[in-house]
Design an enzyme around this catalytic site. Structure first.
Site, PDB file in Angstrom:
ATOM      1  N   HIS A 191      20.038   9.287  25.673  1.00 16.57           N
ATOM      2  CA  HIS A 191      19.616  10.662  25.392  1.00 16.57           C
ATOM      3  C   HIS A 191      18.926  10.673  24.029  1.00 16.57           C
ATOM      4  O   HIS A 191      19.418  10.079  23.065  1.00 16.57           O
ATOM      5  CB  HIS A 191      20.827  11.595  25.404  1.00 16.57           C
ATOM      6  CG  HIS A 191      20.509  12.961  24.921  1.00 16.57           C
ATOM      7  ND1 HIS A 191      19.420  13.666  25.372  1.00 16.57           N
ATOM      8  CD2 HIS A 191      21.113  13.749  23.985  1.00 16.57           C
ATOM      9  CE1 HIS A 191      19.374  14.834  24.747  1.00 16.57           C
ATOM     10  NE2 HIS A 191      20.387  14.915  23.913  1.00 16.57           N
ATOM     11  N   ASN A 247      14.495  16.572  20.839  1.00 17.84           N
ATOM     12  CA  ASN A 247      15.563  16.581  21.831  1.00 17.84           C
ATOM     13  C   ASN A 247      15.202  17.587  22.929  1.00 17.84           C
ATOM     14  O   ASN A 247      15.144  18.784  22.672  1.00 17.84           O
ATOM     15  CB  ASN A 247      16.875  16.964  21.129  1.00 17.84           C
ATOM     16  CG  ASN A 247      18.057  17.053  22.078  1.00 17.84           C
ATOM     17  OD1 ASN A 247      17.900  16.985  23.288  1.00 17.84           O
ATOM     18  ND2 ASN A 247      19.242  17.215  21.511  1.00 17.84           N
ATOM     19  N   CYS A 280      22.875  18.216  27.737  1.00 18.61           N
ATOM     20  CA  CYS A 280      22.026  17.013  27.623  1.00 18.61           C
ATOM     21  C   CYS A 280      22.451  15.908  28.584  1.00 18.61           C
ATOM     22  O   CYS A 280      21.704  14.966  28.810  1.00 18.61           O
ATOM     23  CB  CYS A 280      22.035  16.495  26.197  1.00 18.61           C
ATOM     24  SG  CYS A 280      21.482  17.732  25.031  1.00 18.61           S
TER      25      CYS A 280
HETATM   26  N1  ACO Z   1      15.499  20.797   6.448  1.00 25.07           N
HETATM   27  C1  ACO Z   1      16.007  20.634   5.220  1.00 25.07           C
HETATM   28  N2  ACO Z   1      17.316  20.684   4.936  1.00 25.07           N
HETATM   29  C2  ACO Z   1      18.154  20.890   5.984  1.00 25.07           C
HETATM   30  C3  ACO Z   1      17.689  21.060   7.297  1.00 25.07           C
HETATM   31  C4  ACO Z   1      16.292  21.017   7.526  1.00 25.07           C
HETATM   32  N3  ACO Z   1      15.750  21.169   8.732  1.00 25.07           N
HETATM   33  N4  ACO Z   1      18.750  21.231   8.112  1.00 25.07           N
HETATM   34  C5  ACO Z   1      19.855  21.175   7.347  1.00 25.07           C
HETATM   35  N5  ACO Z   1      19.494  20.971   6.048  1.00 25.07           N
HETATM   36  C6  ACO Z   1      20.353  20.840   4.898  1.00 25.07           C
HETATM   37  C7  ACO Z   1      21.713  21.467   5.110  1.00 25.07           C
HETATM   38  O1  ACO Z   1      21.652  22.852   4.817  1.00 25.07           O
HETATM   39  C8  ACO Z   1      22.559  20.714   4.116  1.00 25.07           C
HETATM   40  O2  ACO Z   1      22.325  21.244   2.854  1.00 25.07           O
HETATM   41  P1  ACO Z   1      23.577  21.427   1.822  1.00 25.07           P
HETATM   42  O3  ACO Z   1      24.070  20.019   1.578  1.00 25.07           O
HETATM   43  O4  ACO Z   1      22.931  22.053   0.632  1.00 25.07           O
HETATM   44  O5  ACO Z   1      24.565  22.263   2.534  1.00 25.07           O
HETATM   45  C9  ACO Z   1      21.949  19.308   4.155  1.00 25.07           C
HETATM   46  O6  ACO Z   1      20.639  19.451   4.692  1.00 25.07           O
HETATM   47  C10 ACO Z   1      22.721  18.315   4.983  1.00 25.07           C
HETATM   48  O7  ACO Z   1      23.047  18.897   6.228  1.00 25.07           O
HETATM   49  P2  ACO Z   1      23.865  18.129   7.313  1.00 25.07           P
HETATM   50  O8  ACO Z   1      24.088  19.033   8.504  1.00 25.07           O
HETATM   51  O9  ACO Z   1      25.055  17.478   6.689  1.00 25.07           O
HETATM   52  O10 ACO Z   1      22.804  16.978   7.695  1.00 25.07           O
HETATM   53  P3  ACO Z   1      23.023  15.753   8.644  1.00 25.07           P
HETATM   54  O11 ACO Z   1      22.709  14.517   7.922  1.00 25.07           O
HETATM   55  O12 ACO Z   1      24.325  15.823   9.405  1.00 25.07           O
HETATM   56  O13 ACO Z   1      21.877  15.956   9.715  1.00 25.07           O
HETATM   57  C11 ACO Z   1      21.576  16.745  11.963  1.00 25.07           C
HETATM   58  C12 ACO Z   1      21.875  17.137  10.534  1.00 25.07           C
HETATM   59  C13 ACO Z   1      20.207  16.119  12.025  1.00 25.07           C
HETATM   60  C14 ACO Z   1      21.592  17.998  12.836  1.00 25.07           C
HETATM   61  C15 ACO Z   1      22.634  15.730  12.458  1.00 25.07           C
HETATM   62  O14 ACO Z   1      23.905  16.179  12.150  1.00 25.07           O
HETATM   63  C16 ACO Z   1      22.538  15.480  13.942  1.00 25.07           C
HETATM   64  O15 ACO Z   1      21.575  14.935  14.433  1.00 25.07           O
HETATM   65  N6  ACO Z   1      23.598  15.850  14.679  1.00 25.07           N
HETATM   66  C17 ACO Z   1      23.610  15.640  16.097  1.00 25.07           C
HETATM   67  C18 ACO Z   1      22.888  16.732  16.743  1.00 25.07           C
HETATM   68  C19 ACO Z   1      22.651  16.405  18.167  1.00 25.07           C
HETATM   69  O16 ACO Z   1      22.480  15.264  18.511  1.00 25.07           O
HETATM   70  N7  ACO Z   1      22.676  17.370  19.033  1.00 25.07           N
HETATM   71  C20 ACO Z   1      22.416  17.005  20.385  1.00 25.07           C
HETATM   72  C21 ACO Z   1      23.008  17.819  21.303  1.00 25.07           C
HETATM   73  S1  ACO Z   1      21.904  19.098  21.736  1.00 25.07           S
HETATM   74  C22 ACO Z   1      22.410  19.667  23.255  1.00 25.07           C
HETATM   75  O17 ACO Z   1      23.326  19.178  23.840  1.00 25.07           O
HETATM   76  C23 ACO Z   1      21.623  20.856  23.814  1.00 25.07           C
END
Ligand code: ACO
Length: 333
Positions: A259, A289, A118
């Site tokens: 980003h 993204n 990214c």
């Molecule tokens: N729908 C519903 N529930 C979901 C989903 C979904 N799409 N995805 C995950 N969950 C669930 C999980 O299973 C978990 O359930 P559990 O508590 O029963 O285990 C719960 O939701 C919470 O999951 P977390 O991973 O803790 O959720 P979080 O609040 O951290 O959000 C997210 C996840 C959106 C991915 C966040 O961590 C994030 O944005 N991280 C950064 C990602 C990013 O920016 N990547 C960019 C780089 S990409 C690149 O470089 C190519």
């Protein structure tokens, strides 16, 4: 603050392309167990664009580049260098920039890809600026383009809701005026965190086999929570460092183009930098993204919406797999 050289490298033209197919959160909730509410509140994403099956990264890159060349008011024949930032090349080789060069009918100028996930667009911008400053090139095409849908596991709800496809491009040009355009770009990487965001299969470490495909190793794998925490810290640090390096403060910045990964990351960044969100360009609600394409798409949109005027300070800041990070400060021309 002053530029030691008599010349500057400016962004002379911008362009972007997004495939017409829109996939909403509701559409995804029919494929995996998720909901519009979960995706919107956790990420800010409402919909994303998805390329057609036969549409390649270079197809999208070429369309964005065409617009950037037109916007720059130059001819395709004036382009001296092509760099494409992507993690989704058309093929492992030849590089995607060669496909773009051919599609646009450019001269037989150097064409190559940069891969820094990214952060790739800002890495490519810095490489291009350095090459332009040698005096051997005057106009460079720098493109961020991704078909992330081709490396997305559509059965994995923790990643498939996050990504989209598209391309953004700029024409970088040398001008005989000091202190305008790109004031500074700073890049960084931490190779001790390669495992938290990667596509583990399909490379030399684990060439594609029936087994790697069955284990879905050819798709993006991410430890979202970890990435989130590091993203906020490194983006904040690189934004602060680049401002310090140029003698400017957060108050001087007219527009931040971060980003576009997650609203909550951008909000945390805004809070830490003490820059109001109204000074941020945010379009991830409509694109998700798009990795290396995200900053140039946002830049082109901000330009189209008249958000930059001559003399404005524009701060671009990114992080991505690697981990990599980058920031660039521009005095808009
Ligand atoms: N729908 C519903 N529930 C979901 C989903 C979904 N799409 N995805 C995950 N969950 C669930 C999980 O299973 C978990 O359930 P559990 O508590 O029963 O285990 C719960 O939701 C919470 O999951 P977390 O991973 O803790 O959720 P979080 O609040 O951290 O959000 C997210 C996840 C959106 C991915 C966040 O961590 C994030 O944005 N991280 C950064 C990602 C990013 O920016 N990547 C960019 C780089 S990409 C690149 O470089 C190519």
């Amino acid at each position: 603050m002053s530029n030691p050289n008599r010349q500057s490298v400016i962004i002379k033209g911008v362009g972007s392309y997004a495939p017409p197919k829109v996939v909403t959160n509701d559409d995804l909730s029919k494929v995996v167990e998720t909901s519009d509410e979960w995706i919107r509140t956790r990420t800010g994403i409402r919909e994303r664009r998805i390329a057609a099956d036969n549409e390649t990264t270079s197809d999208m890159a070429a369309k964005a580049a065409q617009e950037a060349i037109l916007n720059a008011g130059i001819s395709p024949q004036d382009i001296d260098l092509v760099i494409v930032a992507t993690v989704t090349p058309d093929m492992p080789f030849p590089n995607t920039a060669c496909f773009v060069q051919a599609k646009l009918g450019l001269r037989k100028v150097p064409a190559f890809d940069v891969e820094a996930a990214c952060s790739g667009f800002l890495y490519a911008l810095d490489v291009a600026e350095g090459m332009l400053r040698t005096g051997r090139y005057r106009n460079a095409l720098v493109i961020g383009a991704e078909k992330l849908s081709s490396i997305t596991n559509w059965q994995d709800r923790t990643t498939c809701v996050l990504f989209g496809d598209g391309a953004g491009a700029v024409v970088l040009s040398v001008v005989d005026e000091p202190g305008v355009g790109i004031l500074n770009t700073m890049l960084g990487a931490d190779g001790s965190e390669t495992g938290i965001l990667c596509v583990p299969g399909g490379g030399s470490a684990s060439p594609s086999t029936v087994e790697t495909i069955e284990r879905s190793l050819h798709y993006i794998q991410m430890q979202g929570n970890q990435v989130f925490k590091i993203a906020v810290r490194v983006m904040c640090n690189s934004a602060t460092e680049i401002l310090n390096s140029t003698g400017y403060t957060a108050d001087d910045v007219s527009l931040v183009i971060p980003h576009q990964a997650n609203n909550r990351i951008i909000e945390a960044l805004a809070q830490r930098l003490e820059i109001g969100l109204e000074r941020f360009k945010i379009n991830l609600d409509r694109y998700g993204n798009t990795s290396a394409a995200s900053i140039p798409i946002a830049l082109a949109e901000a330009h189209r919406n008249g958000r930059m005027k001559k003399g404005d300070l524009v701060l671009m800041v990114a992080f991505g797999g690697g981990l990599t990070w980058a920031a660039s400060l521009i005095k808009w021309q």
